[in-house]
Design an enzyme around this catalytic site. Structure first.
Site, PDB file in Angstrom:
ATOM      1  N   ASP A  71      13.256  28.536  14.714  1.00 34.97           N
ATOM      2  CA  ASP A  71      13.869  29.936  14.514  1.00 34.97           C
ATOM      3  C   ASP A  71      14.921  29.614  13.743  1.00 34.97           C
ATOM      4  O   ASP A  71      15.982  29.049  14.014  1.00 34.97           O
ATOM      5  CB  ASP A  71      14.197  30.588  15.911  1.00 34.97           C
ATOM      6  CG  ASP A  71      12.950  30.630  16.556  1.00 34.97           C
ATOM      7  OD1 ASP A  71      11.718  30.531  16.057  1.00 34.97           O
ATOM      8  OD2 ASP A  71      13.222  30.975  17.951  1.00 34.97           O
TER       9      ASP A  71
ATOM     10  N   ASP B 107       2.933  39.087  20.133  1.00 34.81           N
ATOM     11  CA  ASP B 107       3.992  39.097  21.074  1.00 34.81           C
ATOM     12  C   ASP B 107       3.531  39.894  22.362  1.00 34.81           C
ATOM     13  O   ASP B 107       3.428  41.227  22.308  1.00 34.81           O
ATOM     14  CB  ASP B 107       5.401  39.487  20.794  1.00 34.81           C
ATOM     15  CG  ASP B 107       6.012  38.839  19.898  1.00 34.81           C
ATOM     16  OD1 ASP B 107       5.638  37.401  19.641  1.00 34.81           O
ATOM     17  OD2 ASP B 107       7.033  38.980  19.221  1.00 34.81           O
TER      18      ASP B 107
END
Lengths: 257, 216
Positions: free
Chosen positions: A12, A131
């Site tokens: 990330d 997600d």
């Protein structure tokens, strides 16, 4: 011997630094992305995924430079996600040296974008990132919904139906993150992963919740994952990718050693 | 300085191919090009490709490159990668039948869906595309396999596979549900279904071998 299950460290990246949040909120610094990428390549990572979580538009060029630099010295498949909203974004990332892009929120708002991108660049480079969060309560049949904006916004869309639709629109792979598990170190949501893996013809990457090596192995053997993605267990030196592979091999999972 | 032309016909990302070649052969002039002149004068040719075969053929025709590729494939070290391997054959099942360049005899076929491996784990439904690291069994001795152990893993991503007519053209095979041809060879030609440019050090070794190969 046949196709190996893949281990994919995920970086990330926020304004040019590797960070890792717990359920997308707290952020810890884990280093320079190019150095981290080099290390994972040496340890035997099968692919690398970069998720750009930079909030502001001006800082988005940073990830392009990171990808360019990594691609010039790391020769394994690279996926870039975060902020991929239009065909020009896909082209920019591929030109920088990415092999695949992960499309998340933009797919939810404009599914045709997935079709357009896969027709233009080929399904092999279009990953749809999903997600999902459990919405059924105890006693009900399990049900998961798609969330956007880092798991904050519900959409009312069923996760299984959505996966099937995205493959139909040209997704070559599904990156499935359980928002209930992400950052918790409690392991993948195996029921969710198994349900989606059964429902689609393309490979599914399990993501969200890895806290130890058994979790990675379970993702494959119980969750039906074709690849497993993890961030923090690798970033903070708890395990190397090589240790993860050796562990999985001991459990009878085929890996690239 | 020798010149290596990576043929650019607008299909897919050639940057990773050229980067990998530059990495293994700093003394070679690597040019990504669609210029017929540059391709005709290059010492070596790399012919990549991703996406749909028909789109690739259309783009080659549009840029008047089909004949240039056929000519280059006759007399120089020539490496096809992924779709650049499939295009060498005569025809594909893709889009209800697509004609290839016909440089080698044979077909391109689609992996059947659903796909299972009766010998290994018949319960497991194999995903399409065939994506990830799989083993390549070397079927011949070849300069491009130099320094690459038999059964090494390379990175694949494809839904169609090459089925050459002649056994002699098979340089390597891979198992995914069944055995298929994952590398081709014919005189000065070599081609891989997998992506050497994405297959870490063994992929780089194969590319390096290519940059040093004289085609015989």
């Amino acid at each position: 011997m046949s196709l190996a299950k893949r281990i994919i460290p995920c970086l990330d990246v926020d304004q040019g630094r590797v960070v890792k949040g717990v359920q997308f909120i707290d952020i810890r610094d884990a280093g320079d992305p190019v150095e981290v990428a080099r290390r994972y390549d040496r340890e035997g990572a099968d692919e690398l995924t970069f998720l750009d979580i930079t909030a502001s538009h001006e800082d988005r060029e940073t990830i392009v430079h990171v990808v360019e630099q990594v691609a010039s010295e790391v020769f394994i498949p690279l996926t870039v996600g975060g902020g991929i909203r239009e065909v020009a974004d896909v082209r920019r990332m591929l030109n920088a040296g990415a092999d695949k892009v992960a499309i998340n929120t933009a797919a939810v708002f404009n599914p045709e974008f997935v079709r357009e991108a896969s027709e233009r660049f080929g399904s092999q480079c279009i990953v749809v990132a999903i997600d999902a969060k459990q919405v059924s309560v105890d006693g009900e049949p399990l049900r998961w919904e798609i969330f956007t904006h880092g798991g904050r916004k519900p959409t009312g869309i069923d996760a299984i139906e959505w996966s099937v639709k995205m493959v139909d629109y040209g997704a070559g792979e599904i990156l499935l993150t359980s928002m209930d598990r992400d950052g918790t170190k409690r392991g993948f949501n195996l029921e969710l992963n198994h349900a989606i893996s059964q429902a689609v013809s393309v490979p599914v990457i399990a993501s969200g919740g890895v806290g130890n090596l058994q979790h990675l192995a379970d993702g494959v053997t119980k969750g039906g994952a074709d690849a497993v993605l993890a961030a923090s267990i690798f970033h903070f030196g708890e395990y190397t990718v090589g240790e993860a592979k050796a562990f999985m091999a001991e459990q009878g999972i085929e890996v690239r050693l | 300085m020798s010149t290596l032309a990576v043929i650019d016909y607008g299909m897919g990302n050639l940057r990773s191919v050229s980067k990998a070649l530059e990495h293994v052969a700093p003394d070679t002039n690597v040019v990504v090009t669609d210029s017929t002149e540059t391709i005709r004068s290059a010492d070596r040719i790399v012919f990549p490709g991703v996406g749909a075969m028909r789109d690739c053929m259309d783009e080659l025709e549009k840029r008047e490159l089909s004949q240039v590729v056929r000519d280059a494939a006759k007399d120089r070290p020539f490496l096809g990668i992924c779709l650049g391997m499939q295009l060498l054959l005569e025809r594909s099942e893709e889009n209800d039948g697509t004609t290839g360049l016909g440089i080698l005899k044979g077909d391109v076929r689609q992996f059947p869906v659903p796909l299972h491996d009766p010998e290994q784990n018949p319960e497991e439904r194999l995903k399409i595309p065939h994506m990830g690291w799989n083993e390549v069994m070397q079927r011949v001795e070849h300069p491009l396999w130099h320094g690459v152990p038999d059964k090494s893993r390379f990175y694949f991503v494809h839904s169609y596979y090459a089925a050459p007519e002649s056994e002699e053209d098979i340089a390597g095979t891979t198992r995914y549900g069944f055995g298929f041809t994952s590398a081709l060879q014919h005189d000065n030609l070599f081609a891989t279904q997998f992506h050497p440019e994405k297959s870490q050090h063994l992929g780089l070794q194969l590319l390096k071998n290519f940059t040093q190969w004289n085609g015989s």
